[in-house]
Motif scaffolding. Structure first.
Motif, short mmCIF file in Angstrom:
data_model
loop_
_atom_site.label_atom_id
_atom_site.label_comp_id
_atom_site.label_asym_id
_atom_site.label_seq_id
_atom_site.Cartn_x
_atom_site.Cartn_y
_atom_site.Cartn_z
N THR A 45 12.48 -78.59 22.37
CA THR A 45 13.60 -77.77 22.82
C THR A 45 13.38 -76.30 22.50
OG1 THR A 45 15.06 -79.66 22.35
CG2 THR A 45 16.11 -77.54 22.76
N SER A 46 12.76 -76.03 21.35
CA SER A 46 12.47 -74.64 20.97
C SER A 46 11.47 -74.01 21.93
CB SER A 46 11.92 -74.59 19.54
OG SER A 46 12.85 -75.13 18.63
N GLN A 47 10.49 -74.79 22.37
CA GLN A 47 9.52 -74.27 23.33
C GLN A 47 10.21 -73.90 24.65
OE1 GLN A 47 6.36 -77.60 21.76
NE2 GLN A 47 6.13 -76.90 23.86
N VAL A 191 17.76 -65.67 42.98
CA VAL A 191 17.91 -64.86 41.77
C VAL A 191 19.12 -65.32 40.97
CG1 VAL A 191 18.34 -62.52 40.90
CG2 VAL A 191 16.74 -62.87 42.80
N GLU A 192 20.21 -65.60 41.66
CA GLU A 192 21.40 -66.11 40.98
C GLU A 192 21.11 -67.45 40.31
OE1 GLU A 192 25.19 -66.00 43.18
OE2 GLU A 192 25.40 -68.12 42.67
N LEU A 193 20.40 -68.32 41.00
CA LEU A 193 20.05 -69.62 40.44
C LEU A 193 19.24 -69.48 39.17
CD1 LEU A 193 19.62 -72.71 40.49
CD2 LEU A 193 17.72 -72.32 42.08
N MET A 194 18.18 -68.64 39.20
CA MET A 194 17.31 -68.50 38.04
C MET A 194 18.02 -67.83 36.86
SD MET A 194 14.29 -69.84 38.54
CE MET A 194 15.33 -71.20 39.10
N SER A 195 18.83 -66.82 37.14
CA SER A 195 19.49 -66.10 36.05
C SER A 195 20.52 -66.98 35.33
CB SER A 195 20.17 -64.83 36.59
OG SER A 195 21.11 -65.14 37.59
N PHE A 196 21.30 -67.74 36.10
CA PHE A 196 22.31 -68.58 35.47
C PHE A 196 21.71 -69.84 34.86
CE2 PHE A 196 25.28 -65.86 37.63
CZ PHE A 196 26.38 -65.85 36.79
N LEU A 197 20.66 -70.38 35.48
CA LEU A 197 19.96 -71.50 34.86
C LEU A 197 19.36 -71.06 33.53
CD1 LEU A 197 18.81 -74.37 34.89
CD2 LEU A 197 16.89 -73.50 36.25
N GLY A 198 18.79 -69.85 33.50
CA GLY A 198 18.25 -69.32 32.25
C GLY A 198 19.32 -69.08 31.21
N LEU A 199 20.46 -68.51 31.63
CA LEU A 199 21.54 -68.20 30.70
C LEU A 199 22.10 -69.45 30.05
CD1 LEU A 199 23.61 -66.26 29.43
CD2 LEU A 199 24.99 -66.52 31.52
N PHE A 200 22.53 -70.40 30.87
CA PHE A 200 23.15 -71.60 30.32
C PHE A 200 22.12 -72.54 29.70
CE2 PHE A 200 26.32 -70.36 33.62
CZ PHE A 200 27.36 -70.07 32.74
N GLY A 201 20.88 -72.52 30.22
CA GLY A 201 19.82 -73.29 29.58
C GLY A 201 19.53 -72.78 28.19
N ALA A 202 19.54 -71.47 28.01
CA ALA A 202 19.30 -70.89 26.68
C ALA A 202 20.44 -71.23 25.72
CB ALA A 202 19.14 -69.37 26.81
N ILE A 203 21.66 -71.15 26.20
CA ILE A 203 22.82 -71.46 25.34
C ILE A 203 22.79 -72.92 24.91
CG2 ILE A 203 25.33 -71.66 25.28
CD1 ILE A 203 25.44 -69.26 27.19
N ILE A 204 22.56 -73.82 25.86
CA ILE A 204 22.53 -75.25 25.53
C ILE A 204 21.35 -75.57 24.62
CG2 ILE A 204 22.23 -77.56 26.52
CD1 ILE A 204 23.67 -76.46 29.05
N SER A 205 20.20 -74.96 24.88
CA SER A 205 19.03 -75.19 24.03
C SER A 205 19.28 -74.70 22.61
CB SER A 205 17.80 -74.47 24.61
OG SER A 205 17.43 -75.02 25.86
N GLN A 208 21.38 -77.18 20.81
CA GLN A 208 20.61 -78.39 20.50
C GLN A 208 19.60 -78.14 19.39
OE1 GLN A 208 19.82 -81.04 23.74
NE2 GLN A 208 17.67 -81.24 23.16
N ILE A 209 18.99 -76.95 19.38
CA ILE A 209 18.03 -76.61 18.32
C ILE A 209 18.73 -76.58 16.96
CG2 ILE A 209 16.62 -74.72 17.40
CD1 ILE A 209 15.93 -74.05 20.32
N SER A 210 19.92 -75.99 16.91
CA SER A 210 20.65 -75.91 15.65
C SER A 210 21.02 -77.28 15.10
CB SER A 210 21.91 -75.06 15.82
OG SER A 210 22.82 -75.69 16.72
#
Length: 378
Positions: A45-47, A191-205, A208-210
């Protein structure tokens, strides 16, 4: 007689080449993960977290610069981010319980899953040529599995049943993620797809990492040898995620999953020339089978073109219907929903001058997204 000229169109060649580029990127992430595992680093998940951060920063900056309204509801991207993060986690986690051969075989479950989901929700029609291409590709991968068994590379794993279930679950989530991305990239904006996938993917990751990997990160002794594959993995994943929507828009999610089958073959090539290892002869036969299957599936693209035409016609009728109800018959009634895929500036200006029509078209996309994502998330 087969008309081979239809196979060698520019679109077909670009799709095949881009698919193999993505396959090589996946191969590089596999070698990076293998190197990290050798050094005792087990934090999948960290990767992935760094990849999501890069997507959010790069594509989010482009979105801020454009200052354009969202073309899909934000909570659809939350669901997509959750599905994508967990798909990556489950498949990587499966290697701890089952053999690499089982993972390779069961990961193919994403292909029939994608075909079923695109048929149900995206109304994609697969004719016999497409199905034949899929069968040839899967047969090639089965040859790889038998090659592993023949070479004695298969190991049972600590808990094969648990590992196999994890792979099947991860492959199913991959299919849901790919089909959802295909819908969004064709009906919203890349661009919208990638930016929001990145944003919420980072938050969820991060969450999960914590919970799962906090102690693992504390125990890592960071050196140049550990940092290079860690950040190399993230860079390869960033490029992979950036180009996936291009292939999805061009050839669809089934073509993407078929192209990724060759990642195992490219790994064999690297083992031969970089590590001077010997491999079974069936690998080469399998590589040829997968390559032929990809050509059969992608050649001509008449089915996909027809599918897109049907979707465009449906979008046109829906757009006209809503225009008539709202009294906007004089505002570009010939425009289709498909013309707004990649941020058509003229249509955006029209939408800006008429806030009511923008609301109506967002409602249209929202209804389609509900039909696609809500049943899948259940």
């Amino acid at each position: 007689m087969v008309n081979f000229k239809q196979f060698w169109t520019k679109k077909t060649l670009v799709g095949l080449g881009l698919g193999q580029f993505l396959s090589l990127l996946i191969t590089s992430t596999g070698f990076s993960s293998s190197e990290l595992a050798k050094r005792g680093i087990n934090a999948p998940t960290s990767q992935s977290f760094l990849n999501y951060v890069l997507l959010s920063v790069v594509y989010g900056s482009v979105m801020l610069y454009r200052r354009q309204a969202l073309k899909a509801k934000w909570y659809y991207y939350v669901i997509l981010g959750l599905v994508d993060v967990e798909a990556n986690y489950l498949v990587v986690k499966a290697y701890q319980y089952t053999s690499i051969t089982s993972v390779m075989l069961l990961d193919c479950w994403s292909i029939p899953s994608v075909m079923l989901l695109t048929y149900i929700f995206l109304k994609t029609n697969y004719r016999y040529r497409k199905i034949a291409g899929v069968i040839v590709c899967v047969a090639g991968l089965v040859m790889v599995v038998f090659s592993d068994v023949h070479a004695g590379d298969r190991s049972g794993g600590s808990n094969p049943r648990k590992g196999d279930l994890l792979v099947i679950a991860g492959a199913t989530l991959y299919a849901i993620s790919n089909v959802s991305e295909e819908f969004l990239v064709k009906n919203a904006d890349r661009v919208e797809l990638m930016s929001f996938l990145g944003l919420f993917g980072a938050i969820i990751s991060a969450i999960q990492i914590s919970i799962v990997e906090r102690n693992e990160l504390k125990s890592i002794h960071w050196t140049a040898g550990a940092a290079f594959p860690f950040f190399g993995f993230s860079l390869a994943m960033f490029l992979f995620y950036s180009f996936v929507p291009v292939l999805l828009k061009m050839s669809g999610s089934t073509m993407l999953n078929l192209s990724l089958l060759t990642s195992d073959m490219w790994a064999v090539v690297i083992r031969i020339f970089a590590y001077h290892e010997k491999v079974d002869w069936m690998y080469f036969l399998a590589f040829v089978a997968v390559a032929v299957g990809l050509i059969i599936y992608s050649g001509g693209d008449t089915d996909d073109d027809q599918s897109r035409a049907d979707v465009a016609d449906q979008g046109t009728e829906r757009s006209k219907h809503f225009d008539e109800e709202a009294g906007f018959d004089n505002l570009n009634r010939g425009n289709t929903v498909g013309s707004s895929k990649m941020g058509d500036t003229s249509r955006h200006d029209c939408m800006t001058s008429s806030g009511g029509r923008e609301t109506i078209e967002n409602m249209s996309i929202g209804k389609d997204m509900q039909a696609l994502l809500i049943p899948l998330s259940l």
